[in-house]
Scaffold this active site. Structure first.
Site, mmCIF file in Angstrom:
data_model
loop_
_atom_site.group_PDB
_atom_site.id
_atom_site.type_symbol
_atom_site.label_atom_id
_atom_site.label_comp_id
_atom_site.label_asym_id
_atom_site.label_seq_id
_atom_site.Cartn_x
_atom_site.Cartn_y
_atom_site.Cartn_z
ATOM 1 N N SER A 188 0.794 -1.226 0.000
ATOM 2 C CA SER A 188 0.000 0.000 0.000
ATOM 3 C C SER A 188 0.828 1.279 0.000
ATOM 4 O O SER A 188 0.347 2.321 -0.446
ATOM 5 C CB SER A 188 -0.935 0.000 1.200
ATOM 6 O OG SER A 188 -0.207 -0.139 2.403
ATOM 7 N N HIS A 216 -5.299 -3.127 -2.834
ATOM 8 C CA HIS A 216 -4.959 -2.146 -3.871
ATOM 9 C C HIS A 216 -4.883 -2.752 -5.269
ATOM 10 O O HIS A 216 -4.674 -2.033 -6.244
ATOM 11 C CB HIS A 216 -3.634 -1.453 -3.532
ATOM 12 C CG HIS A 216 -3.744 -0.558 -2.340
ATOM 13 N ND1 HIS A 216 -4.164 0.742 -2.416
ATOM 14 C CD2 HIS A 216 -3.545 -0.820 -1.022
ATOM 15 C CE1 HIS A 216 -4.187 1.278 -1.203
ATOM 16 N NE2 HIS A 216 -3.820 0.347 -0.340
ATOM 17 N N LYS A 247 -11.006 1.127 -2.442
ATOM 18 C CA LYS A 247 -9.912 1.698 -3.256
ATOM 19 C C LYS A 247 -10.413 1.873 -4.692
ATOM 20 O O LYS A 247 -11.171 2.786 -4.955
ATOM 21 C CB LYS A 247 -8.664 0.820 -3.170
ATOM 22 C CG LYS A 247 -8.333 0.299 -1.785
ATOM 23 C CD LYS A 247 -7.765 1.325 -0.862
ATOM 24 C CE LYS A 247 -7.396 0.674 0.464
ATOM 25 N NZ LYS A 247 -7.432 1.599 1.577
#
Ligand SMILES: Cc1ncc(COP(=O)(O)O)c(C=O)c1O
Length: 391
Positions: A188, A216, A247
């Site tokens: 991340s 992610h 995300k």
């Protein structure tokens, strides 16, 4: 005054340039935010596909709030008023779990209120104090907290260092009845990837389960947008895949996908699922739309990855130190927190918001500027950031 030791802790953080503060942000356009009266290019959001402001998602929220129009409830409501096992699990929640399982190609899926809750609850439920965990040094805080809560022996291996992981497995596998390797798939803060192929190989050598957090990578990697596990064709080899809707999907909420018995087990044993209110219904409807949109945005994801690769190339030619290859999370490393703070504020003066990431989010000597690219950025915005970095 009571609690005065808190001021000591705050002072220490301030003196080390590590104090954090919230800034009030106003969204004023695509990838544009206003902070303190100034409009800035926003390079600080995980909204990689621009879905957080997508009209179809906003429309789903709106119709979920209107009488008799919501797909899930004829008497619309925002909050669910209870945890999923009590009365918080509506038709919309069931539909989203079905869609998540379909999107991810697994037997089943379970929804948590956040990705953080999914990670903490899943690890703490699956791993017992008699087990052993091997955890990447740069794993997200929620994975780390899950490991802590499991009370298993946790062995931290140096970031993506597979030789070291193999040595540690050889030496310590026998410490636990069962063993688990826990890792982010896309890291991340550093934007680099876990060597999942090698991890899976080591896992089968040492009779170890693998838990992967795709937070992610969802929506960005894989032919269908499932993440790096799909990209590397490891879907049959990794039983526990965790993700977030917050995300690339632009919403809120976490999930776990896998075989039915894993999901049923989590419904019965994951305390962050059992003892927490189910997601608000408009959020569930939004996520249903987001999955569809993300599925259809494979070309955009590829373009973003190409732009990220080119951006890194430019950074290297400017003599910056970065990591990763094609992910939209692009770090620039500096020696000290102060250096990063200075660079971040210079960039802000030039009209770009790029956050300074400092310990304890990253290790002591690895403060970094974290540039997040999105398909919302225009080429002009990206080139303008590079021009400022060149100065
Ligand atoms: C790798 C990783 N896992 C989990 C989370 C938590 O997800 P959420 O923000 O949905 O709680 C984040 C980010 O916050 C993350 O970066």
């Amino acid at each position: 005054v009571s609690l005065d030791w808190l001021n000591d802790a705050l002072r220490q953080r301030r003196e080390a340039n590590l104090l954090r503060r919230t800034s009030v942000v106003r969204h004023v356009g695509p990838a544009l935010i206003e902070i303190g009266g100034r409009v800035l290019n926003n390079f600080a959001a995980n909204d990689y596909l621009g879905l957080a402001s997508h009209p179809e998602i906003l429309g789903a929220v709106e119709s979920a709030s209107r009488m008799n129009e919501s797909a899930s409830d004829s008497s619309p409501r925002f909050g669910t008023g209870a945890s999923p096992l009590v009365s918080g699990y509506t038709q919309a929640h069931a539909a989203l779990e079905t869609e998540l399982a379909r999107f991810e190609g697994t037997e089943a899926a379970i929804l948590f209120s956040t990705g953080y809750a999914a990670n903490v609850g899943t690890i703490a439920a699956l791993v017992s104090p008699n087990d052993v965990i091997f955890s990447d040094a740069l794993n997200h805080a929620s994975l780390i907290d899950g490991c802590r809560l499991s009370r298993a022996v946790t062995i931290v291996y140096p970031h993506i260092d597979m030789d070291e992981l193999e040595k540690l497995l050889r030496k310590n596998r026998s410490l636990g009845r069962r063993a688990f390797i826990v890792t982010d798939s896309l890291f991340s803060m550093d934007g680099d990837k876990a060597p999942l192929k090698k991890i899976v190989e080591l896992a089968s050598m040492f009779d170890t389960e693998v838990i992967v957090d795709e937070a992610h990578a969802t929506g960005i990697y894989g032919g269908r947008g499932r993440g790096l596990v799909e990209e590397l064709e490891l879907e049959d080899r990794i039983a526990v895949r965790i993700g977030t809707l917050s995300k690339a999907l632009g919403c809120l909420g976490g999930f776990v996908v896998g075989p039915s018995h894993l999901i049923e087990f989590l419904r019965n044993f994951a305390r962050t699922y059992i003892y927490s209110t189910a997601m608000p219904i408009p959020g569930v409807e939004a996520a249903l739309r987001a999955l569809d949109l993300a599925h259809s945005m494979r070309a955009e994801a590829l373009e973003l990855r190409a732009a990220a690769r080119a951006f890194r190339k430019s950074l290297v030619s400017l003599d910056y130190r970065t990591a990763g290859d094609d992910s939209p999370i692009i770090p620039i490393y500096f020696e000290t927190p102060q250096e990063v703070l200075d660079r971040s504020s210079l960039l802000r003066e030039a009209g770009h918001f790029v956050p300074a990431i400092r310990p304890p989010t990253v290790p002591r000597d690895q403060s970094l500027l974290r540039i997040s690219l999105s398909i919302l950025h225009t080429n002009t915005q990206r080139q303008s950031l590079l021009a400022s970095l060149a100065q």
